[in-house]
Design a protein around this motif. Structure first.
Motif, PDB file in Angstrom:
ATOM      1  N   TYR A 109      46.480  49.205  37.657  1.00 42.47           N
ATOM      2  CA  TYR A 109      47.111  49.364  38.970  1.00 42.47           C
ATOM      3  C   TYR A 109      47.510  50.815  39.229  1.00 42.47           C
ATOM      4  CZ  TYR A 109      47.219  44.295  38.842  1.00 42.47           C
ATOM      5  OH  TYR A 109      46.852  42.971  38.764  1.00 42.47           O
ATOM      6  N   ARG A 137      49.852  45.101  42.639  1.00 44.25           N
ATOM      7  CA  ARG A 137      49.882  43.858  41.879  1.00 44.25           C
ATOM      8  C   ARG A 137      50.342  42.732  42.803  1.00 44.25           C
ATOM      9  NH1 ARG A 137      50.370  43.426  36.286  1.00 44.25           N
ATOM     10  NH2 ARG A 137      50.971  45.638  36.224  1.00 44.25           N
ATOM     11  N   GLN A 138      49.599  41.640  42.831  1.00 44.25           N
ATOM     12  CA  GLN A 138      49.890  40.554  43.758  1.00 44.25           C
ATOM     13  C   GLN A 138      50.807  39.503  43.142  1.00 44.25           C
ATOM     14  OE1 GLN A 138      48.586  40.623  47.102  1.00 44.25           O
ATOM     15  NE2 GLN A 138      48.291  42.691  46.287  1.00 44.25           N
ATOM     16  N   TYR A 195      51.951  35.737  42.973  1.00 44.05           N
ATOM     17  CA  TYR A 195      51.221  34.493  43.233  1.00 44.05           C
ATOM     18  C   TYR A 195      51.755  33.771  44.460  1.00 44.05           C
ATOM     19  CZ  TYR A 195      49.736  29.673  42.990  1.00 44.05           C
ATOM     20  OH  TYR A 195      49.222  28.437  43.317  1.00 44.05           O
ATOM     21  N   PHE A 242      45.946  32.484  46.268  1.00 46.28           N
ATOM     22  CA  PHE A 242      45.070  31.882  45.274  1.00 46.28           C
ATOM     23  C   PHE A 242      44.026  30.991  45.940  1.00 46.28           C
ATOM     24  CE2 PHE A 242      43.940  28.674  42.043  1.00 46.28           C
ATOM     25  CZ  PHE A 242      43.446  29.524  41.064  1.00 46.28           C
ATOM     26  N   ASN A 258      43.144  28.765  35.292  1.00 42.42           N
ATOM     27  CA  ASN A 258      44.163  29.133  36.268  1.00 42.42           C
ATOM     28  C   ASN A 258      44.364  28.029  37.301  1.00 42.42           C
ATOM     29  OD1 ASN A 258      45.222  32.273  36.406  1.00 42.42           O
ATOM     30  ND2 ASN A 258      43.342  32.049  35.219  1.00 42.42           N
ATOM     31  N   GLU A 309      43.813  37.216  32.648  1.00 44.80           N
ATOM     32  CA  GLU A 309      44.515  37.987  33.666  1.00 44.80           C
ATOM     33  C   GLU A 309      43.563  38.714  34.598  1.00 44.80           C
ATOM     34  OE1 GLU A 309      47.262  40.425  31.489  1.00 44.80           O
ATOM     35  OE2 GLU A 309      48.380  38.687  30.739  1.00 44.80           O
ATOM     36  N   GLY A 369      44.070  38.051  38.391  1.00 45.41           N
ATOM     37  CA  GLY A 369      45.028  38.865  39.119  1.00 45.41           C
ATOM     38  C   GLY A 369      44.425  40.178  39.587  1.00 45.41           C
ATOM     39  N   MET A 402      42.130  39.403  42.578  1.00 42.64           N
ATOM     40  CA  MET A 402      42.901  39.099  43.770  1.00 42.64           C
ATOM     41  C   MET A 402      43.528  40.362  44.379  1.00 42.64           C
ATOM     42  SD  MET A 402      44.614  35.324  43.365  1.00 42.64           S
ATOM     43  CE  MET A 402      45.669  35.714  41.994  1.00 42.64           C
ATOM     44  N   ALA A 403      43.948  41.293  43.518  1.00 47.42           N
ATOM     45  CA  ALA A 403      44.496  42.550  44.012  1.00 47.42           C
ATOM     46  C   ALA A 403      43.432  43.340  44.771  1.00 47.42           C
ATOM     47  CB  ALA A 403      45.037  43.377  42.855  1.00 47.42           C
TER      48      ALA A 403
END
Length: 345
Positions: free
Chosen positions: A112, A119-120, A122, A127, A266, A332, A335, A338-339
């Protein structure tokens, strides 16, 4: 005695330099962008002259040599204390060599910081959006992968890494970089290892037991480690990014398929049971069948006792090198994706 003292002084200086780079806030990033490209290029060029793994030979040879040396000292009533001192000194040099040529990549700025992505936190919406995009892409990318042209795949992946956005902070792939076979592939398959980097000579290794559909994604994952990435989540991210943007359909599908275990775990953890089952039904039957085939394939090769030992040791190793989540770090990758997706919306 004088020579020994000089050797110890040099060793102490090297240790201090390694520790300073570990402790200095941006020491690892400075190392990764200035020192490591030189080390990796030189060592990769040297190791490319050998068709076998120098890294594996070094590790297994060192273990055998240490055991034989200690046994010799005991049987011959040699100076056991002196032998132990020599062994400790050798292991300290191995420690220095590991961090000097690759290990300090564990101490660089995180994903990041380097990419400036956020960083997203949740949320069901976030999701759900990821899950929909991923599932549609996975289903659309499906194609049978019965064989793999290894050299073609390796060249395509290397070319894609060479033009990857510089914000990621990866080094340029060494020209002579080629995956190597493992020295003891059956042992590695028995503990579930499909590939690994050889840090002492900057070599990537791929299992002979990889299914054709796994080859491209695993090759891209290990290449990310060679290019200066220590985080398993990041290596998964680059593998996914490189493969899913490839013009070759087989490579694209390998990238999407490689992410499926982490998506499943997940989704199972965060979705209500009914929603999870409903989502799973949206996967193409061919993909579900292939996933089960892959799981059965590796389960038949797996040795539970050795696998549990290896998993605990690697978990300990990762946590000792700033990967606080240990082996859970692999999953991970969701994540990170998604970011990146959130930044594109």
């Amino acid at each position: 005695m004088k020579k020994i003292r000089v050797r110890w002084i040099i060793q102490a200086v090297c240790l201090v330099l390694v520790w300073l780079l570990k402790l200095f806030p941006h020491g690892g990033e400075w190392y990764a962008t200035t020192i490591y490209p030189v080390c990796s290029g030189g060592l990769a060029c040297f190791s490319s002259f050998f068709p076998f793994s120098l890294n594996d030979l070094f590790i297994y040879g060192s273990l055998a040599g240490i055991l034989l040396y200690l046994l010799y000292a005991l049987l011959c009533k040699h100076r056991v204390k002196q032998a132990l001192v020599h062994v400790v000194e050798y292991l300290v040099w191995v420690y220095i060599w590991f961090y000097a040529v690759w290990g300090l990549n564990y101490y660089r700025n995180d994903f990041y910081q380097r990419t400036q992505l956020q960083r997203q936190v949740y949320s069901e919406e976030l999701f759900g959006r990821f899950l929909q995009v991923y599932t549609d892409s996975l289903n659309a990318a499906y194609c049978p992968v019965d064989t793999v042209e290894k050299e073609k795949v390796e060249a395509a992946i290397k070319a894609s890494y060479a033009v990857l956005d510089t914000k990621y902070g990866l080094t340029c792939p060494p020209e002579n970089l080629r995956p190597k076979p493992m020295l003891f592939p059956s042992l590695m398959s028995g503990v579930g290892v499909m590939g690994y980097i050889g840090p002492f000579f900057i070599e990537s290794h791929l299992s002979k037991d990889l299914l054709p559909v796994q080859y491209a994604a695993t090759c891209a994952h290990e290449m990310a480690h060679v290019l200066g990435i220590s985080s398993e989540a990041e290596a998964n991210y680059y593998s996914y990014l490189i493969c899913t943007t490839s013009s070759e359909r087989e490579i694209r599908f390998s990238g999407y398929f490689s992410l499926l275990p982490y998506v499943l775990s997940n989704a199972y953890r965060v979705l209500p049971e009914a929603d999870f089952k409903a989502w799973r039904e949206t996967l193409r039957p061919e993909i579900v069948s292939l996933y089960r085939e892959k799981a059965d394939h590796w389960q038949n090769l797996y040795n539970p006792l050795l696998g549990e030992i290896q998993d605990k040791m690697y978990n300990w190793y990762l946590k000792g090198n700033r990967i606080s989540s240990g082996t859970a770090n692999y999953s991970e990758v969701i994540g990170l994706i998604m970011a990146a997706q959130s930044a594109s919306f």
